[in-house]
Write an enzyme that holds these catalytic residues in place. Structure first.
Site, PDB file in Angstrom:
ATOM      1  CB  CYS A  55      95.775   2.339 -52.429  1.00  0.00           C
ATOM      2  SG  CYS A  55      94.298   3.359 -52.161  1.00  0.00           S
ATOM      3  NE  ARG A  58      98.571   2.928 -49.199  1.00  0.00           N
ATOM      4  CZ  ARG A  58      99.841   2.610 -49.029  1.00  0.00           C
ATOM      5  NH1 ARG A  58     100.177   1.709 -48.129  1.00  0.00           N
ATOM      6  NH2 ARG A  58     100.781   3.202 -49.748  1.00  0.00           N
ATOM      7  CD1 TRP A 227      87.439   9.538 -53.518  1.00  0.00           C
ATOM      8  CD2 TRP A 227      86.120   8.522 -52.027  1.00  0.00           C
ATOM      9  NE1 TRP A 227      87.972   9.757 -52.263  1.00  0.00           N
ATOM     10  CE2 TRP A 227      87.173   9.151 -51.332  1.00  0.00           C
ATOM     11  CE3 TRP A 227      85.142   7.829 -51.293  1.00  0.00           C
ATOM     12  CZ2 TRP A 227      87.287   9.083 -49.941  1.00  0.00           C
ATOM     13  CZ3 TRP A 227      85.277   7.766 -49.918  1.00  0.00           C
ATOM     14  CH2 TRP A 227      86.341   8.402 -49.259  1.00  0.00           C
ATOM     15  CD  GLU A 232      91.747   6.483 -59.924  1.00  0.00           C
ATOM     16  OE1 GLU A 232      91.021   7.016 -59.065  1.00  0.00           O
ATOM     17  OE2 GLU A 232      91.853   5.257 -60.060  1.00  0.00           O
TER      18      GLU A 232
HETATM   19  N1  ARG Z   1      92.225   3.608 -62.267  1.00  0.00           N
HETATM   20  C1  ARG Z   1      91.039   2.785 -62.337  1.00  0.00           C
HETATM   21  C2  ARG Z   1      90.030   3.420 -63.305  1.00  0.00           C
HETATM   22  O1  ARG Z   1      90.297   4.427 -63.868  1.00  0.00           O
HETATM   23  C3  ARG Z   1      90.385   2.616 -60.978  1.00  0.00           C
HETATM   24  C4  ARG Z   1      91.267   2.007 -59.909  1.00  0.00           C
HETATM   25  C5  ARG Z   1      90.736   2.226 -58.523  1.00  0.00           C
HETATM   26  N2  ARG Z   1      90.657   3.618 -58.214  1.00  0.00           N
HETATM   27  C6  ARG Z   1      90.102   4.154 -57.099  1.00  0.00           C
HETATM   28  N3  ARG Z   1      90.049   5.448 -56.984  1.00  0.00           N
HETATM   29  N4  ARG Z   1      89.635   3.382 -56.131  1.00  0.00           N
HETATM   30  O2  ARG Z   1      88.941   2.940 -63.488  1.00  0.00           O
END
Ligand code: ARG
Length: 362
Positions: A55, A58, A227, A232
């Site tokens: 992560c 953190r 968030w 991602e």
């Molecule tokens: N990478 C994942 C997604 O695209 C989420 C994982 C958790 N990510 C976070 N920012 N807490 O759905």
């Protein structure tokens, strides 16, 4: 008892009296179990976040809020706790970091758990010609819930039902109440045509298939959320060839020369897609961090951990962004190795390398 003694030496727990330790050890000796207090569980969950090598977010571990759902033993009650999680976490776009913790496994090992990988996920429908409408990552769970009687609308962004398994019931699914699913329509600051792609994504990433391991106890039901980092959504969910695979479509709209890789049409489309994602979340008032900012935050976190004399196990390949990695400071250094198995932590459900829990033996 290694893990327990580590746990009680955390400065955050220093105010707890020795009595508490004695009490737990006595309960362990007599019943093979002990009950963690709300405070122990909340601090334990924060430390699990702090210790999680994959992560990059953190720095904010102290802000994690616990919803204690250990009393929720029916699928109905667990679903209700998950809706409360989404309510508290979403907060109209001003996202809050939340973890909901459900009951421990029964003494015979049977578990309460959420089968869905996240509280909010989009369905993927396999078409007769082999293509997929929706999120190809979720074709098999979509097929499973369809066999269980769920019917989606067939759009590329149908929210999947939440699938819950308890020891005393059949696996059950629950439609996520639509008022609890905040979504962002993706538009571009400069290209009006972008809106016509019909892209959208949910505000809250709520991972629901990992086990919280704390104080020697393993909680398989422990959805947590914070968030998004733009990458991602923009550089993986929308861009991976085995996800929504949007780069060729975007490159066409940008009129890029796609005949050769040397034109870097993929890279150019990727940048515009990520600009659109950041712009859209901002416009919708939904918290999202960009990959440059989160990398700087992570560097400051690592420095703080170092100066506190703590290890900060880190998985380089996970904390670096999937685009422009060398533009971020996290790229240019080494870290404590990710496989130190520091607890508390979040562990994958099926990882045979996980040592058995000293209390339940599983
Ligand atoms: N990478 C994942 C997604 O695209 C989420 C994982 C958790 N990510 C976070 N920012 N807490 O759905």
């Amino acid at each position: 008892m290694e893990e327990c003694s580590d746990f009680f030496h955390q400065p955050e727990l220093a105010h707890l009296r020795d009595l508490r330790l004695e009490e737990s050890l006595r309960s362990l000796a007599v019943t093979g179990r002990y009950q963690q207090t709300f405070e122990e569980l909340e601090i334990g969950a924060r430390l699990a976040w702090r210790n999680h090598a994959r992560c990059v977010g953190r720095k904010h571990w102290r802000m994690l809020k616990l919803i204690d759902a250990r009393h929720a033993t029916t699928a109905d009650e667990i679903a209700e706790a998950c809706w409360e999680h989404l309510r508290v976490a979403t907060n109209g776009g001003a996202l809050r970091s939340v973890i909901t913790v459900g009951p421990l496994p029964l003494p015979d090992g049977r578990e309460y758990k959420i089968i869905s990988p996240q509280l909010i996920r989009y369905a993927g429908y396999r078409n007769p010609d082999g293509t997929v409408t929706g999120d190809p990552a979720h074709v098999s769970i979509t097929e499973a819930v369809t066999r269980m009687g769920w019917r989606g609308d067939g759009t590329p962004f149908d929210v999947l039902p939440l699938v819950i398994s308890t020891p005393h019931e059949h696996v059950r699914w629950y439609d996520v109440p639509s008022e609890l699913v905040l979504e962002v329509e993706i538009t571009h600051p400069d290209y009006p045509w972008f809106a016509d792609l019909g892209l959208r994504w949910h505000a809250v990433p709520a991972v629901s298939n990992m086990t919280l391991s704390v104080g020697g106890l393993n909680y398989p039901l422990a959805p947590f959320s914070g968030w998004y980092v733009n990458t991602e959504v923009g550089a993986r969910n929308f861009s991976d060839e085995n996800r929504y695979n949007m780069l060729p479509t975007i490159a066409e709209h940008l009129d890029l020369d796609m005949r050769s890789e040397r034109t870097l049409w993929r890279d150019r489309a990727l940048v515009e897609l990520n600009r659109a994602v950041i712009h859209s979340y901002r416009r919708a008032g939904v918290i999202m961090v960009d990959h440059h900012t989160v990398a700087r935050q992570f560097m400051s976190h690592v420095k703080h951990e170092e100066s506190s004399g703590r290890k900060c196990p880190t998985d380089w390949s996970w904390i670096n962004p999937p685009m422009s990695a060398a533009l971020t400071p996290t790229f240019h250094r080494y870290y404590d190795p990710p496989d130190m198995d520091v607890r508390p932590n979040f562990v994958s459900r099926r990882r045979s390398s996980d040592p058995a829990c000293p209390i339940t033996g599983r």
